[in-house]
Design an enzyme around this catalytic site. Structure first.
Site, PDB file in Angstrom:
ATOM      1  N   GLU A 118      28.067  20.647  51.665  1.00 55.77           N
ATOM      2  CA  GLU A 118      28.245  19.489  50.364  1.00 55.77           C
ATOM      3  C   GLU A 118      27.820  18.199  49.474  1.00 55.77           C
ATOM      4  O   GLU A 118      28.524  17.348  48.954  1.00 55.77           O
ATOM      5  CB  GLU A 118      27.511  17.987  51.910  1.00 55.77           C
ATOM      6  CG  GLU A 118      27.259  18.887  52.750  1.00 55.77           C
ATOM      7  CD  GLU A 118      28.607  18.955  54.175  1.00 55.77           C
ATOM      8  OE1 GLU A 118      29.704  16.871  53.901  1.00 55.77           O
ATOM      9  OE2 GLU A 118      28.548  19.024  54.706  1.00 55.77           O
ATOM     10  N   THR A 152      29.498  33.091  46.482  1.00 56.35           N
ATOM     11  CA  THR A 152      30.395  31.836  47.496  1.00 56.35           C
ATOM     12  C   THR A 152      29.904  30.502  47.434  1.00 56.35           C
ATOM     13  O   THR A 152      30.044  29.996  47.478  1.00 56.35           O
ATOM     14  CB  THR A 152      30.439  32.382  49.234  1.00 56.35           C
ATOM     15  OG1 THR A 152      28.907  32.539  50.007  1.00 56.35           O
ATOM     16  CG2 THR A 152      31.085  33.713  49.541  1.00 56.35           C
ATOM     17  N   LYS A 187      18.510  26.309  51.956  1.00 59.80           N
ATOM     18  CA  LYS A 187      19.212  24.756  52.180  1.00 59.80           C
ATOM     19  C   LYS A 187      20.258  24.894  52.077  1.00 59.80           C
ATOM     20  O   LYS A 187      20.722  25.944  53.057  1.00 59.80           O
ATOM     21  CB  LYS A 187      19.321  23.935  51.381  1.00 59.80           C
ATOM     22  CG  LYS A 187      17.022  23.182  51.271  1.00 59.80           C
ATOM     23  CD  LYS A 187      17.137  22.441  49.665  1.00 59.80           C
ATOM     24  CE  LYS A 187      15.248  22.189  49.768  1.00 59.80           C
ATOM     25  NZ  LYS A 187      15.202  21.539  48.488  1.00 59.80           N
ATOM     26  N   GLN A 189      31.812  27.110  46.841  1.00 57.59           N
ATOM     27  CA  GLN A 189      31.511  25.337  47.271  1.00 57.59           C
ATOM     28  C   GLN A 189      31.471  24.511  46.807  1.00 57.59           C
ATOM     29  O   GLN A 189      31.717  23.644  46.805  1.00 57.59           O
ATOM     30  CB  GLN A 189      30.689  25.918  48.902  1.00 57.59           C
ATOM     31  CG  GLN A 189      30.703  26.894  49.319  1.00 57.59           C
ATOM     32  CD  GLN A 189      31.465  26.325  50.298  1.00 57.59           C
ATOM     33  OE1 GLN A 189      31.361  24.723  50.625  1.00 57.59           O
ATOM     34  NE2 GLN A 189      33.043  26.763  49.920  1.00 57.59           N
ATOM     35  N   ARG A 232      16.488  29.097  48.048  1.00 54.51           N
ATOM     36  CA  ARG A 232      17.643  29.894  48.267  1.00 54.51           C
ATOM     37  C   ARG A 232      18.888  30.537  48.178  1.00 54.51           C
ATOM     38  O   ARG A 232      19.206  29.374  49.601  1.00 54.51           O
ATOM     39  CB  ARG A 232      16.433  30.472  49.048  1.00 54.51           C
ATOM     40  CG  ARG A 232      16.361  32.177  48.710  1.00 54.51           C
ATOM     41  CD  ARG A 232      15.485  32.855  49.984  1.00 54.51           C
ATOM     42  NE  ARG A 232      15.992  34.729  49.244  1.00 54.51           N
ATOM     43  CZ  ARG A 232      15.602  35.239  50.133  1.00 54.51           C
ATOM     44  NH1 ARG A 232      14.891  35.289  50.963  1.00 54.51           N
ATOM     45  NH2 ARG A 232      15.073  36.634  49.919  1.00 54.51           N
TER      46      ARG A 232
END
Length: 734
Positions: A700, A629, A696, A633, A623
């Site tokens: 990265e 934002t 989650k 990322q 989700r």
């Protein structure tokens, strides 16, 4: 009132940042502030046999020159310097501790003056004599001396035998050079000295409580006497996980001089900090003619410092992504006379998956098979190493959506077969994978009768949007408008938080907020049940919700009471609750995020200039709290992947053991002209197993697989396979 979770919400701290109201570590001040400038070693290994500070001390305005000979007392045990994320083995670096030099550009003195210009000039006058010793900085030259590190990747079957018997084989080495973080904000610490030897330290860090414990441990200070504050961080990407030496030096000087001291590192000095280690990755794949993997061998040799054994998981990602009859993985470290490497975005995965996904592409070429088709044939629904199924894995859907958005079916498989005028066109793809981690965090919520909410935690926001998602979750859980929520972060006195890294912050802090909000809701219901003729009579906490400023029955929204009325009835001006994230241990599933990256390159056939003209990155990460934002990322990770593939490389002159391009003019990173069309797709991935909200992380995963997709595209464009990064024009000149 519409929910904000899952929406493209603008940053709540955006105005503060663009107007300059946001203050960073080097912008806090004090009436008695002095300035420290670091003097660095000029040899990579040896001893300091003499330091002459007389010329520096003679400069008007110089207060002191700190060295290992006149510093304040420091701890003498390794454990006192071992912070929360330090390697388990080795001796952490101790700034200005003794006369030993462990790496070139090591701090060996600190000049403190009334102003920075004076300190910087005086630093050039410190004379240091060394007794140099033989040193090693070249990974390739010392690869045979590398020692094996224990990595929890179990061998499956006899991979060597299976590889030898496989009808189709691929065996090659891939090289990743050392790469440096280069965040916009320089590392800085402003140590404000308080009467009685207390310190308030403003530091660029990804973990204020980690730094607070480190400073207390190194200088034997009481926890209540040290406060570390870092409300805003101008980028870090892993470089701020461990306390860097500027904070120790600032605290050291403040304690000795009993006045406030600021230390700001230069851009060049930041190349004496941590970095992504140079790595040699060997992949050996064996397959049948239909693409089924019979053997998967991954060997990694990485550099580390001589005093600490730093390593991350380069070698286990194949077992997470692909089904193979046998598997073998080994990881070794070459100890060199360099600073200890550190975490850089997607540590281990960025390097290891680059090699793995290039190898898979080469295997697809050998099989004359579409690269996507090969990955689908090798697709695994469980972690091959642990044998556990995934809590969720929508990687197949990532492949499908990314391929459709990219137009993959139009790809001509033959290298050098696609052109755009004078440019060769190449299309490549790769898989991405990262861990879906969650850690113990805590948050404190204060809700007032007028509908204002304050959420606080020691968690950091390193530019990823933590302020915003905290406000979103609190607003939705407490039924108030987003503008009614104030967020306080980055202060060691606030509720407990881990360092911000590993993509675990969003899930971790969100659940701490949810738990604290549960407690507030339960208290409000208890009071509401005591109100005369309460419309919520006989309801339980899980049968009500907070929405639009009221406590409301879920089954019947007409049954509600205004929160202000409830608090007035209870005689409360405010309710305060603090809770942790409290995740249940799940040892029955593997938890990961996944992605599919498709890249287009165009290469000038005569000049060899490479342009990455399109990237599509489809991500399955549970989700998504804030699609705006989160997309930012992923885009940032793609840009970094472009840099990893085509630009970034620390150049070490091994005659001197010194980085020769320690600046962002010669250490190349992507700029505006290098970045073209980037499309981010979030694949829907409900996950009721990993945690209550199905969250989650996305910090990265954005970079993983990008360098491989670009490298594979370069091969498709040119027919030349470049296995050592970065891929520069001299390597593809035709």
């Amino acid at each position: 009132m519409p929910a904000t979770i899952g929406t493209p919400t603008s940053r709540v701290d955006g105005r503060a940042k663009v107007t300059g109201a946001a203050k960073y570590a080097a912008e806090f001040t004090a009436p008695d502030l002095a300035y420290g400038v670091v003097v660095n070693s000029t040899i990579p290994r040896g001893r300091i046999v003499g330091i002459d500070t007389s010329r520096a001390l003679a400069v008007a305005g110089v207060i002191d020159v700190l060295t290992h000979k006149n510093r304040v007392k420091m701890a003498d045990k390794d454990d006192d310097y071992r912070d929360d994320v330090a390697p388990e083995n080795g001796t952490p670096f101790r700034p200005l501790y003794d006369d030993r030099v462990h790496f070139n550009f090591q701090p060996v003195a600190l000049v403190v003056a009334e102003d920075e210009d004076t300190a910087r000039f005086a630093a050039t006058l410190v004379d240091i004599n060394y007794q140099a010793e033989s040193f090693a900085t070249d990974l390739q030259a010392h690869r045979e001396e590398a020692i094996k590190v224990d990595k929890p990747v179990k061998p499956r079957g006899d991979a060597v035998k299976a590889l030898a018997g496989a009808p189709v084989r691929h065996d090659a080495e891939y090289v990743v050079p050392a790469e440096y973080h280069n965040p916009m904000e320089l590392f800085a610490a402003t140590a404000v000295w308080r009467p009685g030897g207390k310190l308030t330290v403003y530091n660029k860090t990804q973990g204020v409580q980690n730094v607070q414990r480190y400073v207390c441990s190194v200088f034997k200070l009481k926890p209540e006497d040290v406060q570390v504050i870092s409300p805003y961080v101008g980028g870090a990407f892993g470089s701020g996980l461990r306390p860097q030496y500027e904070v120790a030096l600032a605290a050291m000087a403040a304690l000795k001089l009993q006045r406030s001291v600021r230390v700001v590192l230069t851009r060049a000095q930041m190349y004496g900090l941590c970095y992504r280690p140079a790595t040699i990755e060997r992949l050996a794949l064996g397959a049948s003619h239909d693409g089924a993997l019979a053997a998967l061998t991954h060997e990694a040799i990485a550099m580390t410092s001589r005093h600490e054994a730093f390593s991350r998981n380069d070698i286990g990602w194949g077992d997470v992504l692909y089904r193979s009859e046998t598997s073998r993985a080994t990881h070794r470290l070459a100890k060199l006379d360099v600073p200890t490497p550190g975490d850089m975005r997607a540590p281990g995965a960025a390097s290891g998956v680059y090699a793995l996904e290039c190898a898979m592409d080469e295997l697809a070429v050998a099989l004359k098979m579409d690269p996507v088709e090969l990955r689908l044939r090798c697709y695994s629904d469980q972690d091959q190493d642990s044998g556990l199924p995934f809590s969720s894995k929508q990687l197949k859907e990532c492949y499908r959506q990314a391929a459709n958005a990219f137009g993959w079916t139009k790809r001509s498989a033959e290298p050098r077969s696609m052109r755009d005028g004078s440019e060769l066109v190449g299309w490549g793809m790769a898989s991405g994978v990262w861990e879906a981690l969650q850690m113990p965090f805590a948050s404190r919520i204060v809700m007032t009768a007028n509908g204002h909410v304050e959420v606080s935690s020691a968690a950091s926001d390193i530019g990823t949007g933590t302020y915003t998602i905290v406000a979103q979750v609190a607003a939705d859980m407490l039924g108030v408008p987003l503008e009614n929520v104030t967020v306080k972060l980055g202060d060691s006195t606030l509720p407990q938080a881990q360092v911000e890294g590993g993509s675990w912050t969003a899930a971790s802090i969100s659940h701490a907020i949810v738990n604290a909000a549960d407690d507030i809701r339960a208290q409000l219901l208890l009071i509401a049940l005591g109100m005369p003729d309460s419309p919520l009579k006989d309801l339980k906490p899980d049968e009500v919700t907070l929405v639009d400023g009221a406590i409301t029955a879920i089954a019947g929204p007409s049954r509600k009471v205004a929160i202000s009325d409830v608090m007035r009835h209870g005689g409360l001006e405010r309710i305060e609750k603090e809770r942790g994230s409290d995740f249940e241990n799940d040892d029955k599933h593997a938890h990961n995020t996944h992605s599919a990256v498709f890249a287009e390159v165009k290469i000038d056939e005569e000049l060899g200039i490479i342009r990455v003209t399109r990237v599509v990155n489809a991500v399955a990460a549970g989700r998504i709290i804030n699609t705006k934002t989160a997309a930012s990322q992923i885009m940032g990770g793609v840009v970094w992947g472009i840099g990893m593939a085509l630009h970034e490389e620390a150049q070490i002159d091994h005659r001197f053991g010194r980085i020769m391009n320690a600046n962002i003019a010669e250490y190349h990173v992507p700029v505006n002209a290098d970045v073209h069309d980037i499309q981010v797709i979030f694949v829907e991935e409900p996950d009721a197993i990993i945690n209550r909200m199905g969250i989650k992380g996305v910090g990265e995963i954005g970079i993983v697989g990008v360098a491989a997709a670009i490298a594979n595209a370069v091969y498709h464009a040119t027919g030349r396979r470049v296995r050592d990064l970065p891929i520069t024009l001299d390597k593809v000149m035709l």
